[in-house]
Design a protein around this motif. Sequence first.
Motif, PDB file in Angstrom:
ATOM      1  N   CYS A 192       0.841  -1.202   0.000  1.00 14.98           N
ATOM      2  CA  CYS A 192       0.000   0.000   0.000  1.00 14.98           C
ATOM      3  C   CYS A 192       0.882   1.261   0.000  1.00 14.98           C
ATOM      4  CB  CYS A 192      -0.919  -0.017   1.215  1.00 14.98           C
ATOM      5  SG  CYS A 192      -2.362   1.051   1.071  1.00 14.98           S
ATOM      6  N   VAL A 193       1.737   1.397  -1.009  1.00 13.32           N
ATOM      7  CA  VAL A 193       2.734   2.463  -1.050  1.00 13.32           C
ATOM      8  C   VAL A 193       2.125   3.765  -1.562  1.00 13.32           C
ATOM      9  CG1 VAL A 193       4.891   3.232  -2.112  1.00 13.32           C
ATOM     10  CG2 VAL A 193       4.647   0.873  -1.340  1.00 13.32           C
ATOM     11  N   ASP A 194       2.343   4.847  -0.799  1.00 12.60           N
ATOM     12  CA  ASP A 194       2.034   6.198  -1.265  1.00 12.60           C
ATOM     13  C   ASP A 194       3.347   6.857  -1.646  1.00 12.60           C
ATOM     14  OD1 ASP A 194      -0.573   5.686  -0.535  1.00 12.60           O
ATOM     15  OD2 ASP A 194      -0.460   6.816   1.343  1.00 12.60           O
ATOM     16  N   LEU A 195       3.356   7.589  -2.762  1.00 14.88           N
ATOM     17  CA  LEU A 195       4.560   8.280  -3.223  1.00 14.88           C
ATOM     18  C   LEU A 195       4.395   9.775  -3.021  1.00 14.88           C
ATOM     19  CD1 LEU A 195       7.329   8.261  -4.701  1.00 14.88           C
ATOM     20  CD2 LEU A 195       6.025   8.626  -6.820  1.00 14.88           C
ATOM     21  N   LEU A 196       5.321  10.372  -2.263  1.00 14.06           N
ATOM     22  CA  LEU A 196       5.357  11.818  -2.044  1.00 14.06           C
ATOM     23  C   LEU A 196       6.551  12.380  -2.794  1.00 14.06           C
ATOM     24  CD1 LEU A 196       4.376  14.376  -0.475  1.00 14.06           C
ATOM     25  CD2 LEU A 196       6.005  13.720   1.313  1.00 14.06           C
ATOM     26  N   SER A 197       6.299  13.432  -3.582  1.00 14.80           N
ATOM     27  CA  SER A 197       7.388  13.982  -4.390  1.00 14.80           C
ATOM     28  C   SER A 197       7.260  15.487  -4.532  1.00 14.80           C
ATOM     29  CB  SER A 197       7.384  13.337  -5.782  1.00 14.80           C
ATOM     30  OG  SER A 197       8.394  13.900  -6.599  1.00 14.80           O
ATOM     31  N   ASP A 198       8.418  16.158  -4.544  1.00 14.35           N
ATOM     32  CA  ASP A 198       8.470  17.571  -4.918  1.00 14.35           C
ATOM     33  C   ASP A 198       9.256  17.752  -6.212  1.00 14.35           C
ATOM     34  OD1 ASP A 198      11.072  17.091  -4.106  1.00 14.35           O
ATOM     35  OD2 ASP A 198      11.180  18.784  -2.712  1.00 14.35           O
ATOM     36  N   GLY A 199       9.503  16.658  -6.915  1.00 12.84           N
ATOM     37  CA  GLY A 199      10.268  16.689  -8.145  1.00 12.84           C
ATOM     38  C   GLY A 199      11.732  16.369  -7.943  1.00 12.84           C
ATOM     39  N   ILE A 200      12.220  16.539  -6.725  1.00 13.68           N
ATOM     40  CA  ILE A 200      13.609  16.212  -6.384  1.00 13.68           C
ATOM     41  C   ILE A 200      13.642  15.022  -5.435  1.00 13.68           C
ATOM     42  CG2 ILE A 200      15.735  17.056  -5.328  1.00 13.68           C
ATOM     43  CD1 ILE A 200      14.823  19.896  -6.145  1.00 13.68           C
ATOM     44  N   GLN A 201      12.872  15.143  -4.372  1.00 14.22           N
ATOM     45  CA  GLN A 201      12.733  14.036  -3.425  1.00 14.22           C
ATOM     46  C   GLN A 201      11.572  13.142  -3.865  1.00 14.22           C
ATOM     47  OE1 GLN A 201      13.093  15.326   0.881  1.00 14.22           O
ATOM     48  NE2 GLN A 201      12.675  17.314  -0.083  1.00 14.22           N
ATOM     49  N   HIS A 202      11.781  11.831  -3.779  1.00 15.08           N
ATOM     50  CA  HIS A 202      10.733  10.850  -4.071  1.00 15.08           C
ATOM     51  C   HIS A 202      10.672   9.906  -2.871  1.00 15.08           C
ATOM     52  CE1 HIS A 202      10.726  12.324  -8.192  1.00 15.08           C
ATOM     53  NE2 HIS A 202      12.040  12.195  -8.187  1.00 15.08           N
ATOM     54  N   ILE A 203       9.680  10.113  -2.025  1.00 16.34           N
ATOM     55  CA  ILE A 203       9.607   9.402  -0.755  1.00 16.34           C
ATOM     56  C   ILE A 203       8.482   8.373  -0.816  1.00 16.34           C
ATOM     57  CG2 ILE A 203       9.264   9.659   1.732  1.00 16.34           C
ATOM     58  CD1 ILE A 203      10.101  12.654   1.327  1.00 16.34           C
ATOM     59  N   GLU A 204       8.845   7.099  -0.665  1.00 18.88           N
ATOM     60  CA  GLU A 204       7.844   6.039  -0.655  1.00 18.88           C
ATOM     61  C   GLU A 204       7.441   5.733   0.787  1.00 18.88           C
ATOM     62  OE1 GLU A 204       9.161   2.629  -2.838  1.00 18.88           O
ATOM     63  OE2 GLU A 204       8.696   3.552  -4.780  1.00 18.88           O
ATOM     64  N   LEU A 205       6.153   5.842   1.055  1.00 15.13           N
ATOM     65  CA  LEU A 205       5.617   5.587   2.383  1.00 15.13           C
ATOM     66  C   LEU A 205       4.820   4.286   2.327  1.00 15.13           C
ATOM     67  CD1 LEU A 205       4.387   9.223   2.872  1.00 15.13           C
ATOM     68  CD2 LEU A 205       6.234   8.195   4.168  1.00 15.13           C
ATOM     69  N   THR A 206       5.316   3.278   2.996  1.00 14.44           N
ATOM     70  CA  THR A 206       4.649   1.977   2.961  1.00 14.44           C
ATOM     71  C   THR A 206       3.723   1.836   4.162  1.00 14.44           C
ATOM     72  OG1 THR A 206       6.448   0.901   4.162  1.00 14.44           O
ATOM     73  CG2 THR A 206       6.590   0.927   1.757  1.00 14.44           C
ATOM     74  N   GLY A 207       2.776   0.933   4.035  1.00 11.24           N
ATOM     75  CA  GLY A 207       1.847   0.681   5.122  1.00 11.24           C
ATOM     76  C   GLY A 207       1.159  -0.651   4.932  1.00 11.24           C
ATOM     77  N   ALA A 228      -3.794  18.993   9.646  1.00 15.87           N
ATOM     78  CA  ALA A 228      -3.631  19.243  11.078  1.00 15.87           C
ATOM     79  C   ALA A 228      -2.155  19.277  11.464  1.00 15.87           C
ATOM     80  CB  ALA A 228      -4.372  18.181  11.880  1.00 15.87           C
ATOM     81  N   SER A 229      -1.372  18.360  10.933  1.00 16.72           N
ATOM     82  CA  SER A 229       0.063  18.339  11.245  1.00 16.72           C
ATOM     83  C   SER A 229       0.770  19.558  10.670  1.00 16.72           C
ATOM     84  CB  SER A 229       0.697  17.048  10.710  1.00 16.72           C
ATOM     85  OG  SER A 229       0.255  15.922  11.443  1.00 16.72           O
ATOM     86  N   LEU A 230       0.380  19.988   9.480  1.00 16.65           N
ATOM     87  CA  LEU A 230       0.954  21.211   8.907  1.00 16.65           C
ATOM     88  C   LEU A 230       0.598  22.423   9.764  1.00 16.65           C
ATOM     89  CD1 LEU A 230       0.189  20.573   5.124  1.00 16.65           C
ATOM     90  CD2 LEU A 230       2.455  20.553   6.199  1.00 16.65           C
ATOM     91  N   ALA A 231      -0.641  22.463  10.268  1.00 19.57           N
ATOM     92  CA  ALA A 231      -1.063  23.563  11.128  1.00 19.57           C
ATOM     93  C   ALA A 231      -0.211  23.637  12.381  1.00 19.57           C
ATOM     94  CB  ALA A 231      -2.535  23.416  11.503  1.00 19.57           C
ATOM     95  N   GLY A 235       6.870  20.004   8.727  1.00 21.40           N
ATOM     96  CA  GLY A 235       7.124  20.107   7.303  1.00 21.40           C
ATOM     97  C   GLY A 235       6.315  19.077   6.540  1.00 21.40           C
ATOM     98  N   VAL A 236       6.261  19.226   5.216  1.00 14.61           N
ATOM     99  CA  VAL A 236       5.398  18.353   4.418  1.00 14.61           C
ATOM    100  C   VAL A 236       5.750  16.872   4.566  1.00 14.61           C
ATOM    101  CG1 VAL A 236       4.665  17.754   2.071  1.00 14.61           C
ATOM    102  CG2 VAL A 236       4.739  20.155   2.785  1.00 14.61           C
ATOM    103  N   PRO A 237       7.007  16.446   4.420  1.00  9.78           N
ATOM    104  CA  PRO A 237       7.278  14.997   4.556  1.00  9.78           C
ATOM    105  C   PRO A 237       6.864  14.436   5.906  1.00  9.78           C
ATOM    106  CG  PRO A 237       9.125  16.094   3.500  1.00  9.78           C
ATOM    107  CD  PRO A 237       8.221  17.184   3.996  1.00  9.78           C
ATOM    108  N   ASP A 238       7.153  15.164   6.983  1.00  9.90           N
ATOM    109  CA  ASP A 238       6.769  14.668   8.309  1.00  9.90           C
ATOM    110  C   ASP A 238       5.258  14.676   8.495  1.00  9.90           C
ATOM    111  OD1 ASP A 238       9.366  14.162   9.110  1.00  9.90           O
ATOM    112  OD2 ASP A 238       9.635  16.140  10.034  1.00  9.90           O
ATOM    113  N   ALA A 239       4.590  15.708   7.967  1.00  7.81           N
ATOM    114  CA  ALA A 239       3.133  15.786   8.088  1.00  7.81           C
ATOM    115  C   ALA A 239       2.460  14.649   7.328  1.00  7.81           C
ATOM    116  CB  ALA A 239       2.629  17.135   7.576  1.00  7.81           C
ATOM    117  N   VAL A 240       2.977  14.332   6.151  1.00 10.10           N
ATOM    118  CA  VAL A 240       2.408  13.235   5.365  1.00 10.10           C
ATOM    119  C   VAL A 240       2.663  11.898   6.055  1.00 10.10           C
ATOM    120  CG1 VAL A 240       2.534  11.994   3.164  1.00 10.10           C
ATOM    121  CG2 VAL A 240       2.495  14.498   3.191  1.00 10.10           C
TER     122      VAL A 240
END
Length: 271
Positions: A192-207, A228-231, A235-240
Amino acid sequence: MSVTPKTALTIAGSDSGGGAGIQADLRTFFACGVHGMTAVTAVTVQNSLGVQGFTEIPPDVVSAQIKAVADDMGVDAAKTGMLATAEIITAVASALDEVHIGRDADVPFVVDPVAASMTGDALLREEALEAIRTELFPRATLVTPNLDEVRLLTGVEVTGRDSQRDAARALLDLGPMWALVKGGHLYDDPECVDLLSDGIQHIELTGRRMDTEHTHGGGDTLASAITASLAKGLGVPDAVDEGKRFIERCVAEAYPLGKGVGPVSPFWRLG
């Protein structure tokens, strides 16, 4: 005197069944410890079996709700859900600029481009897709489409992890700072991988992939948990990552309700 919590604004439609939309956003905000505020864009006639219809709120009323809470209470982060029409999207974009919410104003803004319910019922007028591309995505800190929404917005059909990267690139070309390409509908992938990217970083979050049919409101809940975490200043990677762990537990604790698909549950955080 109690400490005032951070604030989060959801700009979305109301779900009469309580499992998705603004109702899911508010209970997620509460469970995550932020004060939730709303700008209602539409009222749906909806239950566990699907959406029977919806009525849009006038665009000027949507805009007025955003400005009323932002001018008085302040907004630490905001998200969108169901926006229904191009006219509402234009009004939202204009209001966000007026109250200085969005990537260029340093107030995180998450766009969950809700186009259809999980049962396939349309929640977005066809002409509104272009407005999402041109008016919301360039203002977004993060976009969180599901795979059907990725296809509608970019034309990219995601079939695996390689095409998740293609989808992320196509979404980023529309202007957001970050794109989250969710893998929940890639049923052949057990991680169940979600991919987070800003075009430079490509972070795969598994679950873990949960064995349940009760996933109503899952996308709304994930986007709200991230907001809520951003509020709260992450930062975006940690919030995601926080949002991913939160929704994983919510799906694990989902419960049956009604005759159809039950909602994911944030109640685990309260127990």
